[in-house]
Structure formats: C-alpha cells, structure tokens
Design a protein around this motif. Structure first.
Motif, PDB file in Angstrom:
ATOM      1  N   ASP A  27      23.650 142.527 -24.880  1.00 34.10           N
ATOM      2  CA  ASP A  27      22.198 142.510 -24.889  1.00 34.10           C
ATOM      3  C   ASP A  27      21.633 141.099 -24.896  1.00 34.10           C
ATOM      4  OD1 ASP A  27      21.439 145.181 -24.675  1.00 34.10           O
ATOM      5  OD2 ASP A  27      21.733 145.557 -26.809  1.00 34.10           O
ATOM      6  N   THR A  28      22.467 140.082 -25.089  1.00 31.33           N
ATOM      7  CA  THR A  28      21.985 138.706 -25.038  1.00 31.33           C
ATOM      8  C   THR A  28      22.175 138.081 -23.668  1.00 31.33           C
ATOM      9  OG1 THR A  28      24.090 137.673 -25.699  1.00 31.33           O
ATOM     10  CG2 THR A  28      22.627 138.441 -27.482  1.00 31.33           C
ATOM     11  N   SER A  29      22.760 138.796 -22.723  1.00 30.99           N
ATOM     12  CA  SER A  29      23.106 138.208 -21.430  1.00 30.99           C
ATOM     13  C   SER A  29      21.879 137.931 -20.571  1.00 30.99           C
ATOM     14  CB  SER A  29      24.056 139.138 -20.672  1.00 30.99           C
ATOM     15  OG  SER A  29      24.272 138.655 -19.371  1.00 30.99           O
ATOM     16  N   ILE A  30      21.846 136.777 -19.936  1.00 31.80           N
ATOM     17  CA  ILE A  30      20.766 136.426 -19.013  1.00 31.80           C
ATOM     18  C   ILE A  30      21.064 136.923 -17.608  1.00 31.80           C
ATOM     19  CG2 ILE A  30      21.687 134.155 -18.388  1.00 31.80           C
ATOM     20  CD1 ILE A  30      17.978 135.181 -18.988  1.00 31.80           C
ATOM     21  N   ASP A  31      22.218 137.537 -17.392  1.00 29.73           N
ATOM     22  CA  ASP A  31      22.535 138.190 -16.127  1.00 29.73           C
ATOM     23  C   ASP A  31      22.091 139.641 -16.193  1.00 29.73           C
ATOM     24  OD1 ASP A  31      23.689 136.308 -14.370  1.00 29.73           O
ATOM     25  OD2 ASP A  31      25.520 136.316 -15.554  1.00 29.73           O
ATOM     26  N   GLY A  32      21.014 139.974 -15.512  1.00 31.40           N
ATOM     27  CA  GLY A  32      20.563 141.355 -15.425  1.00 31.40           C
ATOM     28  C   GLY A  32      19.652 141.843 -16.518  1.00 31.40           C
ATOM     29  N   PRO A  33      18.937 140.995 -17.271  1.00 30.32           N
ATOM     30  CA  PRO A  33      18.083 141.515 -18.338  1.00 30.32           C
ATOM     31  C   PRO A  33      16.913 142.339 -17.826  1.00 30.32           C
ATOM     32  CG  PRO A  33      17.672 139.173 -18.029  1.00 30.32           C
ATOM     33  CD  PRO A  33      18.878 139.524 -17.188  1.00 30.32           C
ATOM     34  N   GLU A  34      16.564 142.166 -16.538  1.00 23.44           N
ATOM     35  CA  GLU A  34      15.459 142.964 -15.992  1.00 23.44           C
ATOM     36  C   GLU A  34      15.792 144.450 -15.960  1.00 23.44           C
ATOM     37  OE1 GLU A  34      17.843 141.685 -12.281  1.00 23.44           O
ATOM     38  OE2 GLU A  34      17.460 141.012 -14.330  1.00 23.44           O
ATOM     39  N   PRO A  44      17.433 137.789 -24.214  1.00 23.88           N
ATOM     40  CA  PRO A  44      18.132 137.000 -23.188  1.00 23.88           C
ATOM     41  C   PRO A  44      17.303 135.835 -22.652  1.00 23.88           C
ATOM     42  CG  PRO A  44      18.518 139.331 -22.825  1.00 23.88           C
ATOM     43  CD  PRO A  44      17.483 139.239 -23.902  1.00 23.88           C
ATOM     44  N   TYR A  45      16.014 136.063 -22.433  1.00 29.38           N
ATOM     45  CA  TYR A  45      15.156 135.003 -21.916  1.00 29.38           C
ATOM     46  C   TYR A  45      14.979 133.892 -22.942  1.00 29.38           C
ATOM     47  CZ  TYR A  45      14.053 138.909 -18.799  1.00 29.38           C
ATOM     48  OH  TYR A  45      14.158 139.967 -17.934  1.00 29.38           O
ATOM     49  N   LEU A 104       6.462 130.870 -12.514  1.00 29.64           N
ATOM     50  CA  LEU A 104       6.665 131.419 -13.863  1.00 29.64           C
ATOM     51  C   LEU A 104       5.665 132.526 -14.158  1.00 29.64           C
ATOM     52  CD1 LEU A 104       7.278 127.988 -15.551  1.00 29.64           C
ATOM     53  CD2 LEU A 104       8.946 129.843 -15.464  1.00 29.64           C
ATOM     54  N   LEU A 105       4.453 132.372 -13.694  1.00 27.71           N
ATOM     55  CA  LEU A 105       3.459 133.422 -13.901  1.00 27.71           C
ATOM     56  C   LEU A 105       3.802 134.670 -13.088  1.00 27.71           C
ATOM     57  CD1 LEU A 105       0.194 131.274 -13.845  1.00 27.71           C
ATOM     58  CD2 LEU A 105       1.179 132.467 -15.827  1.00 27.71           C
ATOM     59  N   LYS A 106       4.245 134.485 -11.828  1.00 26.75           N
ATOM     60  CA  LYS A 106       4.646 135.632 -11.012  1.00 26.75           C
ATOM     61  C   LYS A 106       5.852 136.347 -11.611  1.00 26.75           C
ATOM     62  CE  LYS A 106       2.914 133.856  -6.596  1.00 26.75           C
ATOM     63  NZ  LYS A 106       3.281 133.346  -5.241  1.00 26.75           N
ATOM     64  N   ALA A 107       6.724 135.580 -12.293  1.00 27.79           N
ATOM     65  CA  ALA A 107       7.903 136.163 -12.943  1.00 27.79           C
ATOM     66  C   ALA A 107       7.556 136.766 -14.301  1.00 27.79           C
ATOM     67  CB  ALA A 107       8.977 135.093 -13.117  1.00 27.79           C
ATOM     68  N   THR A 119      15.468 135.311 -14.833  1.00 25.58           N
ATOM     69  CA  THR A 119      16.873 135.638 -15.054  1.00 25.58           C
ATOM     70  C   THR A 119      17.761 134.461 -14.654  1.00 25.58           C
ATOM     71  OG1 THR A 119      17.266 136.523 -12.843  1.00 25.58           O
ATOM     72  CG2 THR A 119      16.335 138.038 -14.487  1.00 25.58           C
ATOM     73  N   GLY A 120      19.031 134.559 -14.987  1.00 28.81           N
ATOM     74  CA  GLY A 120      19.962 133.509 -14.615  1.00 28.81           C
ATOM     75  C   GLY A 120      20.029 133.316 -13.112  1.00 28.81           C
ATOM     76  N   GLY A 121      20.157 134.408 -12.370  1.00 31.03           N
ATOM     77  CA  GLY A 121      20.253 134.322 -10.915  1.00 31.03           C
ATOM     78  C   GLY A 121      18.997 133.746 -10.289  1.00 31.03           C
ATOM     79  N   MET A 122      17.833 134.090 -10.844  1.00 30.81           N
ATOM     80  CA  MET A 122      16.583 133.542 -10.330  1.00 30.81           C
ATOM     81  C   MET A 122      16.528 132.025 -10.545  1.00 30.81           C
ATOM     82  SD  MET A 122      13.993 136.513 -11.750  1.00 30.81           S
ATOM     83  CE  MET A 122      12.501 135.567 -11.454  1.00 30.81           C
ATOM     84  N   PHE A 123      16.906 131.589 -11.734  1.00 28.68           N
ATOM     85  CA  PHE A 123      16.860 130.165 -12.049  1.00 28.68           C
ATOM     86  C   PHE A 123      17.823 129.379 -11.160  1.00 28.68           C
ATOM     87  CE2 PHE A 123      18.347 126.422 -14.372  1.00 28.68           C
ATOM     88  CZ  PHE A 123      17.148 125.804 -14.684  1.00 28.68           C
ATOM     89  N   GLU A 124      19.022 129.909 -10.982  1.00 26.72           N
ATOM     90  CA  GLU A 124      20.020 129.218 -10.160  1.00 26.72           C
ATOM     91  C   GLU A 124      19.527 129.032  -8.733  1.00 26.72           C
ATOM     92  OE1 GLU A 124      23.247 131.941 -10.736  1.00 26.72           O
ATOM     93  OE2 GLU A 124      23.015 131.724 -12.904  1.00 26.72           O
ATOM     94  N   HIS A 125      18.771 130.016  -8.229  1.00 27.84           N
ATOM     95  CA  HIS A 125      18.263 129.923  -6.867  1.00 27.84           C
ATOM     96  C   HIS A 125      17.013 129.048  -6.786  1.00 27.84           C
ATOM     97  CE1 HIS A 125      17.489 131.155  -2.724  1.00 27.84           C
ATOM     98  NE2 HIS A 125      16.232 131.382  -3.073  1.00 27.84           N
ATOM     99  N   ALA A 126      16.160 129.083  -7.803  1.00 26.92           N
ATOM    100  CA  ALA A 126      14.844 128.458  -7.715  1.00 26.92           C
ATOM    101  C   ALA A 126      14.822 126.987  -8.103  1.00 26.92           C
ATOM    102  CB  ALA A 126      13.846 129.227  -8.593  1.00 26.92           C
ATOM    103  N   LEU A 127      15.708 126.551  -9.000  1.00 28.76           N
ATOM    104  CA  LEU A 127      15.602 125.198  -9.541  1.00 28.76           C
ATOM    105  C   LEU A 127      15.599 124.132  -8.450  1.00 28.76           C
ATOM    106  CD1 LEU A 127      15.471 123.360 -12.044  1.00 28.76           C
ATOM    107  CD2 LEU A 127      17.981 123.260 -11.956  1.00 28.76           C
ATOM    108  N   GLN A 128      16.491 124.250  -7.474  1.00 30.18           N
ATOM    109  CA  GLN A 128      16.607 123.245  -6.422  1.00 30.18           C
ATOM    110  C   GLN A 128      16.287 123.839  -5.051  1.00 30.18           C
ATOM    111  OE1 GLN A 128      19.917 120.225  -7.256  1.00 30.18           O
ATOM    112  NE2 GLN A 128      20.752 122.077  -8.227  1.00 30.18           N
ATOM    113  N   ALA A 129      15.417 124.863  -5.046  1.00 28.21           N
ATOM    114  CA  ALA A 129      15.075 125.547  -3.795  1.00 28.21           C
ATOM    115  C   ALA A 129      14.410 124.602  -2.806  1.00 28.21           C
ATOM    116  CB  ALA A 129      14.154 126.731  -4.082  1.00 28.21           C
TER     117      ALA A 129
END
Length: 540
Positions: free
Chosen positions: A260-267, A275-276, A348-351, A356-366
């Motif tokens: 329940d603490t995982s940032i993978d799939g908390p949605e 997780p957040y 961040l407002l749209k989110a 999530t972890g996957g979102m951050f990994e994709h967005a940080l250096q998009a």
C-alpha cells in the motif's frame, strides 16, 4: 519495459529486466518434467557440489576462501516428505582458517519475485564484481570482472541463493509419465510461486543448509533486496516460530513490506494517499540530481528533510481533504510541489496533485525527450514514446543487465567450475504470483488483506526474538521502493516502543541497487560489516 503481474502494486518489487534468457526462451534441456531425460536434469536431482578455492583483498585484509556451487533438494511434508519438490541453486563462500561455530553466516537473495541472485552476488558482496558505468549505459562486451574489495567475506561467510525456478534452481516432478509430471509441475507452481510458498522454501533451504554444512551454532543473518525484503519478513517469522531458529540480524536493502506504500500503481487504489506522500522526497532528490529545480538548494540531505516535513504535513493534509480541498489551497500546494519536483504547476493541477512513479519518470525530462530511471533515477535514456503518459522502460535496467548476465555465466562455469548444461534463468517462469498471505495471529490463519503487507511478520519475529536487530538500507534515487516509504513502514511496525531501538537505518546517494554506485557500495559494506560485528554475540 515494465513487467505485468496480476496486481499493479507488485511492480514496485520487480527488477524490470529484459526477458532474454528467461524460461520461455530456454532450450529443451531445461525441462525438469522428465528426470533422466538429459544430464542437465539429472544434475538437478543428484546435485553435484563444485568446489573451488580463491582469495580476495577486502579493504586491506587478505582473505582466502573455499567456494561451493551446488544445489540443495527440498522435499514435501507429511506423506510427501520423501518427494523432491524443488532444487535450489546456491553459491557459498567460506573463509578458510575459521571455526565454523563462531563464524557468522549470511544468507543473501534478490527479489523479483522469482529473481536469480546474480545482482547481490556480482554487484555487491561476492569476491568478484562486474564493473558497470555509474549512471549511464555500460558498453557491450567484453565486460570487466574485478576483485571486489568490498565483499562481506571480511566479517561473514556468504550464501547466495537463487529463488525456485530462477538461476539454476528448478521445480521438480517425479510422476510416472509425462502427463502426470506436467500436472505435478503445475501444482508445484501453485504451491511455491506465492508469498507463503516461497517463504517456506527459503526457510526450509536455510535449515537444511545449516545441517549439511554444520552451521547451526553460527551467528545467522538474512540479507534481502527489493522483494527479498518482503521475503525476509516472512522467513524471519517462519524460522523463529516454526523452526526454532533465532536470527542475530535481518538486513534489508531497498525495502518494501507494505504494497500500500508503493508509488507504482497507486491510482488503482483510490483513497490511499500515502504512496504520493512517501514518494515526494525521492521525486525531489531526482529533480535535484537532474538540475530541474527552479530554486536549487545548496545540499541534498537538508533539502530532503524539508521535503519530508512538508510531505507529512501540508501535502498529506491536502490529499486527505480530497474533493473538499479549497481551490486556492490546491493552487498553493501545486506551486510548492513545483518547487520540490520541477514539474509544471499546470501538470500538477491536472494530475490532481497525485503523480505516480511512471508519470514522474516520463514527465521530469519530457522537454528533452528523455525518460528518467525507475530503479535508479540518476539514469536517463531516450523516451520510447514521447506522447505516453508513463515511462515505457527503465533506463538503468537496460544499462547494466547484459553486463551482469554475461559476467555471471562466464564466472560460474569457469571460476566456480559449476558444469551444468542448462541455461541460467534471470527469472522463474511465473505466470501468476500468489500475493495472498497468512498474517501471523489472524483468526483461523486467514488473511483479510486486499494487498500484501508483511509488517506483521517482521513484528512477530522481533517480538518472539526480542534480541533480533534489523538494519534497513536504501537509496535516495530509488523510485521502485522509495526510502521514505521504508522509514514510514518501520515507524509503524506493531511492536513495543522499546523494540524500535533494535532498528537502524542508512540512506545512500544511489538507487535501488545501492551498490551500483561505488562510493555507496563502500559505505554499504562498512555499515553492514559494522552491524554484523555489533550483533554476532561473539567476544572480539
């Protein structure tokens, strides 16, 4: 790519590695359903021990050792006690000239679930270490194998164990014909490929190893990484409660005890906000490393302490408010998250303040079409799909996996002289992992959990054996199992306050595989060696 298991939260525990060399691509001689079919399968049920000699210099100390690479066959219980169920491959290193009864012994394993233990073996504590690039892709072969000056052999004998079905470990069947053997193998998978079956197999392996090698009176330690930390909680409780084995210590690396603490799939688990909260410091550390913060701090650790305080306070309160959160307050929180993560305020407002972890990994250096690493967020690589919502692969896995696989295959066959004519599997062929778990003390032995949580197991082991010490290690740049989530779990173990004194922690400027960063490997070795020396109950 990210592995797909039955529950999204399982992703936090999986080493997201290439499938090359996995069971589905194994050559036919790996099939254990027909004993006697090949020399490879015969070697599983009639385990040979390959014995070799070696030496290593660990931080200035010369250590001569004997290495044993072999398999240990486990059997069923009750009416099936003579029926072989699984052969587990291991490599053990014993320091020469030591009294076995007074020499600590540490059992080490990776996670997966169902992973071979090539990572801890060849990257952290074995006498040989494969050289990989620090935070970028390691060039293709030939790879360099070097003396590991940070091996744990200076303080403990070591036993590296491959999970059932992984490495050279195999499930076994002994039916009278092929059809019955195939049915038996299906049953084996149901019995062993799950939290409780896997834990029981490791507990049985450890006790049988102690008997085979005469190590019952040695100080004993478990060392698990990733899902191996989940396993360690289960095994520690099983050893204490079912096998009368008191451990001196449990060492956890890149811990996750509660899914329940995982940032993978908390949605997929709405209403559970932790997780957040617990991933925010790792997001901040990653943004700091990649120079994405609008107001860069002078140093990492004081900055992380500030983020931890905010995460547990204002940010947690905003998430808990849910739809009742005032729009102005939501805007203020988004602006603060921007300062801590570098992500745009509009994003961040749209989110809805939940990344999530996957979102951050994709967005940080998009903006540079780069994907940030998951297991080690210091890594980056070209985005496979710039328009995706989440990362499509893990740059660190892609960067180092080939080096580990090639180095171990060469090392085990030539240096360790283990002559097995079968492939070394990175992962077991697991179609479904059973995440249901019998919680210690639950009525009727039944669990009411909707997602896996083994905090009660570790707590039970610590209460049953109040001298048991626990040492937790993690990396600031680990997005698979964030360090602050590990700290949170430990602070919420259901144990008396006095037993919290038995827990120690260490964090490193590295990722999930802390040892992939050489300065962190040295610090990890020194910390773990000190922990063993302080808890082995020997007079030095």
């Amino acid at each position: 790519m990210r592995p797909t298991f039955t529950t999204p939260l399982a992703l936090a525990l999986l080493l997201a590695l290439p499938t090359a060399g996995n069971a589905k691509t194994d050559k036919p001689d790996a099939d254990p359903a027909d004993p006697g079919k090949t020399t490879a399968t015969t070697a599983i049920t009639q385990p040979p021990d390959a014995v070799s000699q070696g030496s290593v210099n660990v931080e200035g100390h010369h250590i001569a050792y004997q290495a044993i690479a072999g398999t240990l066959v486990l059997h069923g219980k009750g009416e099936k006690e003579h029926e072989p169920t699984v052969s587990m491959f291991y490599v053990a290193y014993f320091k020469k000239g030591e009294n076995p009864a007074r020499r600590p012994i540490t059992f080490l394993y990776n996670g997966g679930p169902g992973s071979a233990t090539v990572w801890l073996h060849m990257g952290a504590f074995g006498p040989k270490r494969v050289v990989t690039s620090d935070d970028r892709h390691t060039p293709a072969a030939p790879y360099t194998l070097t003396e590991n000056t940070y091996s744990l052999l200076d303080v403990s004998d070591l036993v590296f164990i491959d999970a059932p079905g992984a490495g050279f470990s195999r499930l076994l069947a002994s039916g009278e014909d092929k059809g019955k053997r195939e049915e038996q193998l299906k049953e084996r998978k149901k019995e062993i490929y799950g939290v409780d079956g896997d834990g029981e197999a490791f507990a049985q392996f450890i006790t049988e190893f102690l008997t085979r090698h005469g190590r019952w009176n040695s100080p004993k330690y478990l060392f698990g990484e990733s899902y191996g930390t989940t396993r360690s909680a289960v095994v520690a409780n099983l050893l204490t409660s079912n096998y009368a084995v008191d451990l001196n210590g449990v060492i956890l690396l890149s811990q996750i005890l509660s899914f329940d603490t995982s940032i993978d799939g908390p949605e997929h688990n709405p209403g559970v906000e932790m997780p957040y909260v617990l991933a925010l410091p790792t997001f901040a550390a990653t943004a700091y490393y990649h120079h994405k913060l609008p107001q860069p701090p002078a140093a990492l650790e004081p900055f992380l302490h500030e983020v931890e305080t905010y995460a547990q306070g204002e940010y947690a309160a905003a998430l808990i408010a849910g739809a009742a959160l005032d729009p102005a307050r939501k805007q203020t929180v988004a602006e603060q998250l921007h300062r801590y993560t570098g992500l745009p305020v509009d994003y961040l407002l749209k989110a809805n303040l939940r990344v999530t972890g996957g979102m951050f990994e994709h967005a940080l250096q998009a903006d540079e079409d780069l994907t940030t690493g998951r297991l080690d967020s210091r890594f980056e690589g070209p985005s496979l799909d710039p328009l995706s919502k989440e990362a499509q692969y893990d740059p660190q896995s892609a960067a180092i996996s080939a080096a580990y696989v090639a180095a171990f295959n060469d090392y085990v066959r030539h240096a360790l002289k283990f002559d097995a004519d079968m492939p070394y599997r990175l992962f077991a062929d697991i179609e479904r992992w059973d995440f249901s778990h019998r919680v210690p003390g639950a009525r009727g032995g039944r669990s009411l959990q909707q997602s896996l949580n083994v905090m009660s197991d570790l707590a039970a082991a610590m209460k049953t054996n109040p001298d048991l010490k626990v040492f937790v290690n993690g990396g600031y740049y680990d997005l698979a199992t964030p360090y602050f989530a590990a700290d949170y779990e430990l602070r919420h173990l259901p144990i008396p306050a006095t037993l919290q004194n038995n827990i120690s922690r260490a964090w490193y400027p590295s990722g999930h595989m802390v040892y992939a960063h050489e300065p962190s490997l040295k610090a990890l070795h020194d910390n773990v060696a000190r922990f063993i020396l302080q808890t082995d109950n020997l007079k030095h």
